[in-house]
Design a protein around this motif. Sequence first.
Motif, mmCIF file in Angstrom:
data_model
loop_
_atom_site.group_PDB
_atom_site.id
_atom_site.type_symbol
_atom_site.label_atom_id
_atom_site.label_comp_id
_atom_site.label_asym_id
_atom_site.label_seq_id
_atom_site.Cartn_x
_atom_site.Cartn_y
_atom_site.Cartn_z
ATOM 1 N N VAL A 170 -11.973 -2.587 2.064
ATOM 2 C CA VAL A 170 -11.129 -3.062 2.163
ATOM 3 C C VAL A 170 -10.430 -2.638 0.910
ATOM 4 C CG1 VAL A 170 -10.043 -5.662 1.872
ATOM 5 C CG2 VAL A 170 -11.482 -5.359 3.577
ATOM 6 N N THR A 171 -10.864 -2.234 -0.403
ATOM 7 C CA THR A 171 -10.120 -1.810 -1.639
ATOM 8 C C THR A 171 -9.013 -0.511 -0.806
ATOM 9 O OG1 THR A 171 -11.528 -3.453 -2.820
ATOM 10 C CG2 THR A 171 -10.314 -1.336 -3.872
ATOM 11 N N ALA A 172 -10.110 0.785 -0.303
ATOM 12 C CA ALA A 172 -9.448 2.095 0.428
ATOM 13 C C ALA A 172 -8.272 1.526 1.091
ATOM 14 C CB ALA A 172 -10.862 2.834 1.073
ATOM 15 N N ASP A 173 -8.614 0.808 1.700
ATOM 16 C CA ASP A 173 -7.454 0.379 2.726
ATOM 17 C C ASP A 173 -5.792 -0.043 2.302
ATOM 18 O OD1 ASP A 173 -9.415 1.303 5.282
ATOM 19 O OD2 ASP A 173 -9.934 -0.691 5.503
ATOM 20 N N GLN A 174 -6.563 -0.909 0.911
ATOM 21 C CA GLN A 174 -5.655 -1.371 -0.130
ATOM 22 C C GLN A 174 -4.638 -0.630 -0.545
ATOM 23 O OE1 GLN A 174 -6.545 -4.667 -2.628
ATOM 24 N NE2 GLN A 174 -5.195 -5.726 -2.496
ATOM 25 N N LEU A 175 -5.560 0.032 -1.490
ATOM 26 C CA LEU A 175 -5.490 1.245 -1.751
ATOM 27 C C LEU A 175 -4.044 2.312 -1.261
ATOM 28 C CD1 LEU A 175 -8.226 2.202 -4.640
ATOM 29 C CD2 LEU A 175 -6.185 0.470 -4.781
ATOM 30 N N ARG A 176 -4.797 2.666 0.335
ATOM 31 C CA ARG A 176 -4.003 3.721 0.484
ATOM 32 C C ARG A 176 -2.747 2.786 1.356
ATOM 33 N NH1 ARG A 176 -5.375 7.715 3.878
ATOM 34 N NH2 ARG A 176 -7.692 7.216 2.807
ATOM 35 N N THR A 177 -2.428 1.925 1.608
ATOM 36 C CA THR A 177 -1.225 1.236 1.400
ATOM 37 C C THR A 177 -0.620 1.370 0.577
ATOM 38 O OG1 THR A 177 -2.012 -1.058 1.809
ATOM 39 C CG2 THR A 177 -1.789 0.357 3.756
ATOM 40 N N VAL A 178 -0.561 0.867 -0.654
ATOM 41 C CA VAL A 178 0.185 1.089 -1.794
ATOM 42 C C VAL A 178 0.660 1.618 -1.916
ATOM 43 C CG1 VAL A 178 -0.053 0.222 -4.301
ATOM 44 C CG2 VAL A 178 -1.390 -0.940 -2.462
ATOM 45 N N VAL A 179 0.110 3.350 -1.810
ATOM 46 C CA VAL A 179 0.459 4.500 -2.366
ATOM 47 C C VAL A 179 0.707 4.516 -1.904
ATOM 48 C CG1 VAL A 179 -0.762 6.553 -2.483
ATOM 49 C CG2 VAL A 179 -2.057 5.210 -3.721
ATOM 50 N N GLY A 180 0.772 4.533 -0.592
ATOM 51 C CA GLY A 180 1.698 5.122 1.029
ATOM 52 C C GLY A 180 3.351 4.337 0.470
ATOM 53 N N ARG A 181 3.459 3.316 0.252
ATOM 54 C CA ARG A 181 4.847 2.519 -0.048
ATOM 55 C C ARG A 181 5.219 2.690 -1.711
ATOM 56 N NH1 ARG A 181 1.584 -2.648 1.620
ATOM 57 N NH2 ARG A 181 1.484 -2.930 -0.425
ATOM 58 N N LEU A 182 4.064 3.009 -2.285
ATOM 59 C CA LEU A 182 4.703 3.871 -3.647
ATOM 60 C C LEU A 182 5.312 4.764 -3.172
ATOM 61 C CD1 LEU A 182 2.013 2.986 -6.317
ATOM 62 C CD2 LEU A 182 3.980 1.927 -6.128
ATOM 63 N N ILE A 183 4.721 5.926 -2.164
ATOM 64 C CA ILE A 183 5.566 7.216 -2.422
ATOM 65 C C ILE A 183 6.673 7.078 -1.270
ATOM 66 C CG2 ILE A 183 5.349 8.947 -0.949
ATOM 67 C CD1 ILE A 183 2.427 8.858 -1.691
ATOM 68 N N ALA A 184 6.763 5.664 -0.784
ATOM 69 C CA ALA A 184 8.510 5.634 0.904
ATOM 70 C C ALA A 184 9.169 5.104 -0.572
ATOM 71 C CB ALA A 184 7.891 4.478 1.330
ATOM 72 N N ALA A 185 8.513 4.172 -1.765
ATOM 73 C CA ALA A 185 9.711 4.193 -2.370
ATOM 74 C C ALA A 185 10.229 5.059 -3.500
ATOM 75 C CB ALA A 185 9.244 3.037 -3.409
ATOM 76 N N PHE A 210 -13.984 9.688 -2.043
ATOM 77 C CA PHE A 210 -14.433 10.789 -1.651
ATOM 78 C C PHE A 210 -13.231 9.737 -0.083
ATOM 79 C CE2 PHE A 210 -16.251 10.770 3.083
ATOM 80 C CZ PHE A 210 -16.285 12.518 3.179
ATOM 81 N N ILE A 211 -13.068 8.293 0.287
ATOM 82 C CA ILE A 211 -12.034 7.270 1.108
ATOM 83 C C ILE A 211 -10.624 8.216 0.828
ATOM 84 C CG2 ILE A 211 -11.721 5.169 2.175
ATOM 85 C CD1 ILE A 211 -14.849 4.852 1.815
ATOM 86 N N LEU A 212 -10.555 8.931 -0.227
ATOM 87 C CA LEU A 212 -9.152 8.589 -1.007
ATOM 88 C C LEU A 212 -8.506 9.898 -1.095
ATOM 89 C CD1 LEU A 212 -8.100 5.463 -3.189
ATOM 90 C CD2 LEU A 212 -7.767 5.773 -0.263
ATOM 91 N N SER A 213 -9.536 10.746 -0.711
ATOM 92 C CA SER A 213 -9.315 12.565 -1.716
ATOM 93 C C SER A 213 -8.409 12.677 -0.781
ATOM 94 C CB SER A 213 -10.387 12.841 -1.259
ATOM 95 O OG SER A 213 -10.530 12.949 0.805
ATOM 96 N N ASP A 214 -7.640 12.277 -0.086
ATOM 97 C CA ASP A 214 -7.076 12.766 1.012
ATOM 98 C C ASP A 214 -5.294 12.547 0.928
ATOM 99 O OD1 ASP A 214 -7.252 10.596 2.030
ATOM 100 O OD2 ASP A 214 -6.071 10.742 3.919
ATOM 101 N N LEU A 215 -4.987 12.006 -0.031
ATOM 102 C CA LEU A 215 -4.420 10.421 -0.987
ATOM 103 C C LEU A 215 -3.846 11.737 -2.902
ATOM 104 C CD1 LEU A 215 -4.532 7.223 -0.346
ATOM 105 C CD2 LEU A 215 -2.535 9.110 1.132
ATOM 106 N N PRO A 216 -2.389 11.934 -3.189
ATOM 107 C CA PRO A 216 -2.383 11.853 -4.612
ATOM 108 C C PRO A 216 -2.697 11.508 -5.307
ATOM 109 C CG PRO A 216 -0.606 11.811 -3.951
ATOM 110 C CD PRO A 216 -1.583 11.423 -2.401
ATOM 111 N N VAL A 217 -3.771 10.834 -5.629
ATOM 112 C CA VAL A 217 -4.944 10.019 -6.735
ATOM 113 C C VAL A 217 -6.403 10.461 -7.132
ATOM 114 C CG1 VAL A 217 -3.385 8.027 -4.666
ATOM 115 C CG2 VAL A 217 -6.428 8.941 -4.532
#
Length: 364
Positions: A170-185, A210-217
């Motif tokens: 759940v935390t990984a999905d939550q962080l993925r959506t938050v980072v996606g919204r920040l990039i879109a903004a 490992f789960i978030l390795s495809d994001l700029p985090v």
Amino acid sequence: MSLLDTTAHIEPLTASSRFRTDLYDCLPTRADALFELTDALLCADGAVRSLVELTLTPEHRRGHGALYDALNHGRIDTDRLRTALADLPLPRACDGRIVLAVDVSPWLRSDAPTSPERLFCHVYGRAKSTSQLIPGWPYSFVAALEPGRTSWTAILDAVRLGPADDAAAVTADQLRTVVGRLIAAGHWCDGDPDILIVMDAGYDVTRLAFILSDLPVEVLGRIRCDRVMLLPAPPRAPGTNGRPPKHGPVLALADPTTWPAPQHTTTTPTTRYGLAEAGSRDRLHPRLTHRACWIDHESDLPVIEGTLIRLQVDHLPGDRDPQPVRLWSSATGLAAAEVDRRWQSFLRRFDLEHTFRLFKQTLG
């Protein structure tokens, strides 16, 4: 008021006014009553102890019947509200990096036996030197941390954890959506420093990396003092036969005899903790096995390397003896100045505790 002071207040007031308009647009039904209820909640004189008392504030111009009607029949477009929060100006660290903190805080509901999907929440502080399990609803929060002499945080998302939820997933999905919204903004663009995500010891920091390795985090978290990490595999000697080693020597955090010399050692004087000494060791990783969260991993288990930071301070507030703090970052090859910025960013994670106290004790 000088012209300079007037100019300095224009941009914050503009952002606040725009967000109030966006917030009103997030209320498709009973918008006026819910909006006035929000103003009353924020402008109440003192802690909020009951809903009906909010109808007595000047900001709430309706009766208590309209308040309960808004709560029972009103609706909030949460997706639109999350987008509006992501569009707000975000605080940044001294190097221009966005620093996010993630943590779980429960809303205890021990007196509501008929409420659905309650969990036993692990809490401290309700009894002397003991922890308890109290029925309630745990919520996962993501907030942007501010630099400087402040403890305010910018809450970006909140998700309730259910009985069947995997907290890490759940935390990984939550962080993925938050980072996606920040990039879109437009808060992050190509070439910007990676977004730093800090967390406490309750999270599996290597799995999240490992789960978030495809994001700029970059993921930074505290690890337990009894963990065992592995050094990188030594170079393969020429003419050696057989399968090359996957792991190097063992580093046990509880056994100083297994510690190699740190790549960087820094000392920083602080006003609250005395002299802070940090040592970093590069390219350390845990030994993964096909158990728990990795039981369904079909291919070879990955080697998740990062930087191990050991922080030791002279003293804690209240003359308490400090224990060293061990941090693991998913970034490798950090310079000495970058190591200092990592542990300093981790200490800012505790600003979330002040936010939770505001929510529970002041806003009720």
